[in-house]
Write a protein that holds these residues in place. Structure first.
Motif, short mmCIF file in Angstrom:
data_model
loop_
_atom_site.label_atom_id
_atom_site.label_comp_id
_atom_site.label_asym_id
_atom_site.label_seq_id
_atom_site.Cartn_x
_atom_site.Cartn_y
_atom_site.Cartn_z
N ASP A 37 1.11 -1.41 0.21
CA ASP A 37 -0.02 -0.27 0.16
C ASP A 37 0.94 1.56 -0.29
N ILE A 38 0.04 2.94 -0.17
CA ILE A 38 0.88 3.87 -0.73
C ILE A 38 1.94 3.98 1.24
N THR A 39 3.01 4.58 1.25
CA THR A 39 3.00 4.74 2.30
C THR A 39 2.93 6.33 3.33
N HIS A 40 3.17 6.85 3.60
CA HIS A 40 2.37 7.84 4.25
C HIS A 40 3.44 9.84 3.63
N ASP A 41 5.04 9.15 2.97
CA ASP A 41 5.78 9.98 2.54
C ASP A 41 5.48 10.25 0.69
N GLU A 42 5.45 8.63 0.60
CA GLU A 42 4.63 8.58 -0.83
C GLU A 42 3.46 9.26 -1.17
N ALA A 43 2.65 9.41 0.05
CA ALA A 43 1.28 10.27 -0.43
C ALA A 43 0.90 11.10 -0.57
N PHE A 44 1.71 12.21 0.34
CA PHE A 44 1.77 13.30 0.50
C PHE A 44 3.23 14.04 -0.83
N SER A 45 4.30 12.84 -1.81
CA SER A 45 4.79 13.50 -2.70
C SER A 45 3.93 13.75 -3.61
N PHE A 46 3.16 12.92 -4.30
CA PHE A 46 1.57 11.97 -4.61
C PHE A 46 0.37 13.34 -4.58
N TYR A 47 0.53 13.97 -3.60
CA TYR A 47 -0.40 15.24 -3.36
C TYR A 47 0.16 16.51 -3.66
N LEU A 48 1.15 16.84 -3.74
CA LEU A 48 1.50 18.15 -3.99
C LEU A 48 1.98 17.84 -5.02
N GLU A 49 2.07 16.59 -6.19
CA GLU A 49 2.37 16.47 -7.58
C GLU A 49 1.16 16.71 -8.43
N LYS A 50 0.15 15.76 -7.55
CA LYS A 50 -0.99 15.82 -8.33
C LYS A 50 -2.08 16.84 -8.46
N ILE A 51 -2.04 17.91 -7.29
CA ILE A 51 -2.21 19.60 -7.23
C ILE A 51 -1.80 20.35 -7.81
N PHE A 74 3.88 9.37 -14.70
CA PHE A 74 3.71 7.93 -14.55
C PHE A 74 2.66 7.88 -14.25
N ASN A 75 2.18 8.53 -13.33
CA ASN A 75 0.60 8.77 -12.65
C ASN A 75 0.11 8.88 -14.79
N LEU A 76 0.04 9.78 -14.88
CA LEU A 76 -0.79 10.59 -16.45
C LEU A 76 -0.41 9.19 -17.05
N ILE A 77 0.81 8.21 -17.63
CA ILE A 77 0.55 7.45 -17.74
C ILE A 77 -0.34 6.19 -17.70
N PHE A 78 0.02 5.62 -16.92
CA PHE A 78 -0.85 5.06 -16.27
C PHE A 78 -2.08 4.92 -15.03
N GLY A 79 -1.50 5.78 -14.21
CA GLY A 79 -2.83 6.76 -13.42
C GLY A 79 -2.39 6.45 -11.98
N ASP A 80 -3.58 6.26 -11.01
CA ASP A 80 -2.85 6.01 -9.69
C ASP A 80 -2.04 5.52 -8.60
N LYS A 81 -2.07 3.69 -9.76
CA LYS A 81 -2.12 2.72 -8.13
C LYS A 81 -0.60 3.17 -7.43
N PRO A 82 -0.53 2.39 -6.97
CA PRO A 82 0.98 3.08 -5.96
C PRO A 82 2.00 2.59 -7.10
N GLY A 83 2.02 1.00 -7.72
CA GLY A 83 3.00 0.56 -8.29
C GLY A 83 3.26 1.44 -9.53
N TRP A 84 2.45 1.82 -10.32
CA TRP A 84 2.59 2.42 -10.86
C TRP A 84 3.65 3.87 -11.02
N LEU A 85 3.69 4.62 -9.68
CA LEU A 85 3.47 6.05 -9.09
C LEU A 85 5.43 5.24 -9.05
N ARG A 86 5.59 3.95 -8.51
CA ARG A 86 7.10 3.63 -8.42
C ARG A 86 8.10 2.76 -8.90
N LEU A 87 6.76 2.92 -10.47
CA LEU A 87 8.25 2.12 -11.11
C LEU A 87 9.56 3.11 -11.64
N GLN A 88 9.88 4.24 -11.21
CA GLN A 88 10.77 4.67 -11.64
C GLN A 88 12.15 4.12 -10.44
#
Length: 188
Positions: A37-51, A74-88
């Motif tokens: 599942d997504i971690t707190h740090d990842e969620a915060f980074s995702f939130y900042l880049e999402k908005i 990767f969010n624009l290409i594949f979507g919001d699933k945590p695994g895709w956000l970790r692809l790099q």
């Protein structure tokens, strides 16, 4: 009489072992990244880049620029699933493994070299770094290659501009991937 082993057979066999170990660990990293599942740090980074609050990224310790850039792509290409956000981070693992394999090449004793390779790559913290969208995995991959080129530059008889430029570029990418890697770059 049994056929004698040649020096040529041993490196191929060892290379196959390295490939199998690296492939197995790469599959583990992929599965771990997509099942966790997504971690707190990842969620915060995702939130900042999402908005698109990029101004906050410059002063936020939880956000690392290159990592956030790839999260956005990767969010624009594949979507919001945590695994895709970790692809790099996932894709950085084979490059790290190859870099460490290259860095350990001066060790002539193949068993010692393989043991060192396993000791480093089977480290659970290291494997976790490549399963998170925190930039640690990318930074480690850039860092190991920076050290590979640094050793190459130090051993060289003369100053080679391209090698030092590569070191500088890898150091910058390492810092851009995770800001905390500034300390290791300053040491170099």
């Amino acid at each position: 009489m049994l056929p004698q082993k040649t020096d040529r057979e041993t490196p191929f066999f060892i290379t196959v072992i390295y490939l199998l170990l690296t492939t197995g660990l790469f599959v583990f990293v992929i599965l771990h990244a997509f099942r966790m599942d997504i971690t707190h740090d990842e969620a915060f980074s995702f939130y900042l880049e999402k908005i698109n609050y990029f101004k906050a990224m410059t002063g936020t310790a939880n956000t690392h620029w290159l990592n956030s850039f790839f999260m956005k792509i990767f969010n624009l290409i594949f979507g919001d699933k945590p695994g895709w956000l970790r692809l790099q981070s996932i894709l950085a693992f084979p490059f790290f493994a190859l870099g460490f394999y290259t860095l350990s090449s001066p060790i002539k004793n193949q068993l010692l070299r393989l043991s060192l390779y396993c000791l480093v790559l089977f480290n659970p913290y290291l494997l976790d770094f490549f399963s998170l969208a925190r930039g640690y995995g990318m930074a480690l991959a850039f860092q190991v290659w920076m050290v590979v080129f640094l050793v190459k530059a130090i051993v060289a008889i003369k100053f080679i501009y391209k090698t030092w430029l590569t070191i500088f570029l890898l150091a910058a990418l390492s810092i851009a991937s995770n800001l905390s890697f500034l300390y290791s770059v300053l040491g170099v």
